[in-house]
Design a protein around this motif. Structure first.
Motif, mmCIF file in Angstrom:
data_model
loop_
_atom_site.group_PDB
_atom_site.id
_atom_site.type_symbol
_atom_site.label_atom_id
_atom_site.label_comp_id
_atom_site.label_asym_id
_atom_site.label_seq_id
_atom_site.Cartn_x
_atom_site.Cartn_y
_atom_site.Cartn_z
ATOM 1 N N LYS A 1 7.717 9.561 -0.297
ATOM 2 C CA LYS A 1 7.406 8.350 -1.054
ATOM 3 C C LYS A 1 7.412 7.126 -0.146
ATOM 4 C CE LYS A 1 8.869 10.150 -5.497
ATOM 5 N NZ LYS A 1 9.588 9.891 -6.753
ATOM 6 N N MET A 2 8.362 7.081 0.782
ATOM 7 C CA MET A 2 8.405 5.974 1.738
ATOM 8 C C MET A 2 7.194 5.990 2.659
ATOM 9 S SD MET A 2 11.013 3.874 1.402
ATOM 10 C CE MET A 2 11.287 3.204 3.030
ATOM 11 N N MET A 3 6.770 7.172 3.104
ATOM 12 C CA MET A 3 5.582 7.268 3.976
ATOM 13 C C MET A 3 4.336 6.773 3.251
ATOM 14 S SD MET A 3 6.075 8.267 7.025
ATOM 15 C CE MET A 3 7.156 9.165 8.091
ATOM 16 N N VAL A 4 4.178 7.162 1.990
ATOM 17 C CA VAL A 4 3.024 6.677 1.218
ATOM 18 C C VAL A 4 3.075 5.156 1.138
ATOM 19 C CG1 VAL A 4 1.934 6.654 -1.057
ATOM 20 C CG2 VAL A 4 2.737 8.820 -0.097
ATOM 21 N N ALA A 5 4.259 4.615 0.869
ATOM 22 C CA ALA A 5 4.405 3.155 0.801
ATOM 23 C C ALA A 5 4.022 2.507 2.124
ATOM 24 C CB ALA A 5 5.837 2.787 0.417
ATOM 25 N N ARG A 6 4.509 3.058 3.223
ATOM 26 C CA ARG A 6 4.234 2.489 4.541
ATOM 27 C C ARG A 6 2.752 2.598 4.906
ATOM 28 N NH1 ARG A 6 7.469 -1.150 5.748
ATOM 29 N NH2 ARG A 6 6.739 -1.002 7.863
ATOM 30 N N PHE A 7 2.103 3.707 4.518
ATOM 31 C CA PHE A 7 0.680 3.879 4.810
ATOM 32 C C PHE A 7 -0.189 2.894 4.040
ATOM 33 C CE2 PHE A 7 1.340 8.649 5.820
ATOM 34 C CZ PHE A 7 1.368 8.413 7.178
ATOM 35 N N PHE A 8 0.204 2.553 2.804
ATOM 36 C CA PHE A 8 -0.708 1.853 1.904
ATOM 37 C C PHE A 8 -0.301 0.446 1.490
ATOM 38 C CE2 PHE A 8 -1.808 6.334 1.207
ATOM 39 C CZ PHE A 8 -3.175 6.275 1.358
ATOM 40 N N GLU B 1 2.557 -6.326 -9.897
ATOM 41 C CA GLU B 1 1.956 -5.804 -8.660
ATOM 42 C C GLU B 1 2.849 -4.732 -8.037
ATOM 43 O OE1 GLU B 1 -0.530 -9.684 -7.026
ATOM 44 O OE2 GLU B 1 1.666 -9.656 -6.801
ATOM 45 N N ILE B 2 4.146 -4.973 -8.045
ATOM 46 C CA ILE B 2 5.079 -3.983 -7.492
ATOM 47 C C ILE B 2 5.064 -2.724 -8.352
ATOM 48 C CG2 ILE B 2 7.514 -3.484 -7.030
ATOM 49 C CD1 ILE B 2 7.757 -6.453 -6.135
ATOM 50 N N GLN B 3 5.030 -2.877 -9.671
ATOM 51 C CA GLN B 3 4.970 -1.715 -10.563
ATOM 52 C C GLN B 3 3.697 -0.902 -10.320
ATOM 53 O OE1 GLN B 3 7.402 -0.546 -12.882
ATOM 54 N NE2 GLN B 3 6.057 1.195 -12.514
ATOM 55 N N ALA B 4 2.580 -1.563 -10.140
ATOM 56 C CA ALA B 4 1.326 -0.856 -9.851
ATOM 57 C C ALA B 4 1.417 -0.116 -8.517
ATOM 58 C CB ALA B 4 0.155 -1.845 -9.845
ATOM 59 N N PHE B 5 2.081 -0.721 -7.551
ATOM 60 C CA PHE B 5 2.267 -0.075 -6.246
ATOM 61 C C PHE B 5 3.152 1.164 -6.384
ATOM 62 C CE2 PHE B 5 4.448 -0.240 -1.930
ATOM 63 C CZ PHE B 5 3.395 0.353 -1.257
ATOM 64 N N ILE B 6 4.231 1.057 -7.142
ATOM 65 C CA ILE B 6 5.113 2.213 -7.367
ATOM 66 C C ILE B 6 4.349 3.317 -8.104
ATOM 67 C CG2 ILE B 6 7.203 3.021 -8.555
ATOM 68 C CD1 ILE B 6 7.627 1.231 -5.994
ATOM 69 N N ASP B 7 3.567 2.954 -9.093
ATOM 70 C CA ASP B 7 2.747 3.939 -9.807
ATOM 71 C C ASP B 7 1.809 4.658 -8.841
ATOM 72 O OD1 ASP B 7 4.009 3.147 -12.153
ATOM 73 O OD2 ASP B 7 2.310 1.946 -12.858
ATOM 74 N N PHE B 8 1.216 3.910 -7.915
ATOM 75 C CA PHE B 8 0.336 4.500 -6.900
ATOM 76 C C PHE B 8 1.124 5.480 -6.018
ATOM 77 C CE2 PHE B 8 -1.165 4.443 -2.509
ATOM 78 C CZ PHE B 8 -2.457 4.951 -2.674
ATOM 79 N N ILE B 9 2.307 5.071 -5.566
ATOM 80 C CA ILE B 9 3.145 5.947 -4.734
ATOM 81 C C ILE B 9 3.441 7.240 -5.478
ATOM 82 C CG2 ILE B 9 5.442 6.214 -3.702
ATOM 83 C CD1 ILE B 9 5.347 3.135 -3.151
ATOM 84 N N GLU B 10 3.848 7.120 -6.733
ATOM 85 C CA GLU B 10 4.208 8.298 -7.528
ATOM 86 C C GLU B 10 3.019 9.248 -7.701
ATOM 87 O OE1 GLU B 10 7.264 9.287 -8.937
ATOM 88 O OE2 GLU B 10 8.096 7.750 -7.617
ATOM 89 N N LYS B 11 1.805 8.715 -7.790
ATOM 90 C CA LYS B 11 0.606 9.548 -7.956
ATOM 91 C C LYS B 11 0.129 10.143 -6.635
ATOM 92 C CE LYS B 11 -1.174 6.488 -11.275
ATOM 93 N NZ LYS B 11 -2.171 5.524 -11.540
ATOM 94 N N THR B 12 0.499 9.515 -5.509
ATOM 95 C CA THR B 12 -0.074 9.860 -4.215
ATOM 96 C C THR B 12 0.854 10.705 -3.340
ATOM 97 O OG1 THR B 12 -1.233 7.743 -4.356
ATOM 98 C CG2 THR B 12 -1.302 8.830 -2.241
#
Length: 144
Positions: A56-63, A114-125
């Protein structure tokens, strides 16, 4: 579709200590003393939780930049609920985690939405989450 095959190997070092290897990197796995280990490394379930959090952290860092998140700091805590009666041989007790909880700690110059949308993206990705939620076909082979 281009399929990629990842390879990992686990070797017993005696007792409950294991050496885990992939791509020339290694880490140890053990169990707490109350489970018969030496408590010199995390156990497999803890390693799974760490792998999920790391993914999850890697997805966050990538995107985070492409998602226009002005990320200052981020930490992920992963909690896994498990029934300890599973080791006592009680029937009808789930062997693995019954619940996994992710707590995100984020410092960013963005709105809550915006943060919630980012977390939703992380969870899906997150590939590790996808592997847990949508289990792959499993097979095993016994080799000489």
């Amino acid at each position: 579709m281009t399929m990629q095959l990842l390879r990992a190997e686990v070797e017993s070092l005696g007792g409950l200590q294991l050496k885990c290897s992939a791509r020339g990197f290694e880490f140890m796995i053990d169990e707490p003393k109350n489970s018969g280990g030496t408590n010199e490394a995390m156990n497999p379930l803890e390693a799974l939780l760490c792998s999920l959090g790391a993914c999850k952290m890697m997805v966050a860092r990538f995107f985070y930049q492409t998602k226009q998140i002005n990320l200052k700091n981020m930490r992920v805590e992963i909690l896994g609920e498990i029934d300890s009666d599973r080791l006592k041989g009680k029937p009808n007790v789930k062997v693995g985690f019954s619940k996994i909880i992710t707590n995100y700690y984020i410092t960013a110059d963005n709105s809550h939405e915006e943060i919630q949308a980012f977390i939703d993206f992380i969870e899906k990705t997150c590939p590790v989450k996808d592997t847990i939620v949508n289990p792959p076909e499993m097979e095993h082979h016994i080799n000489p």
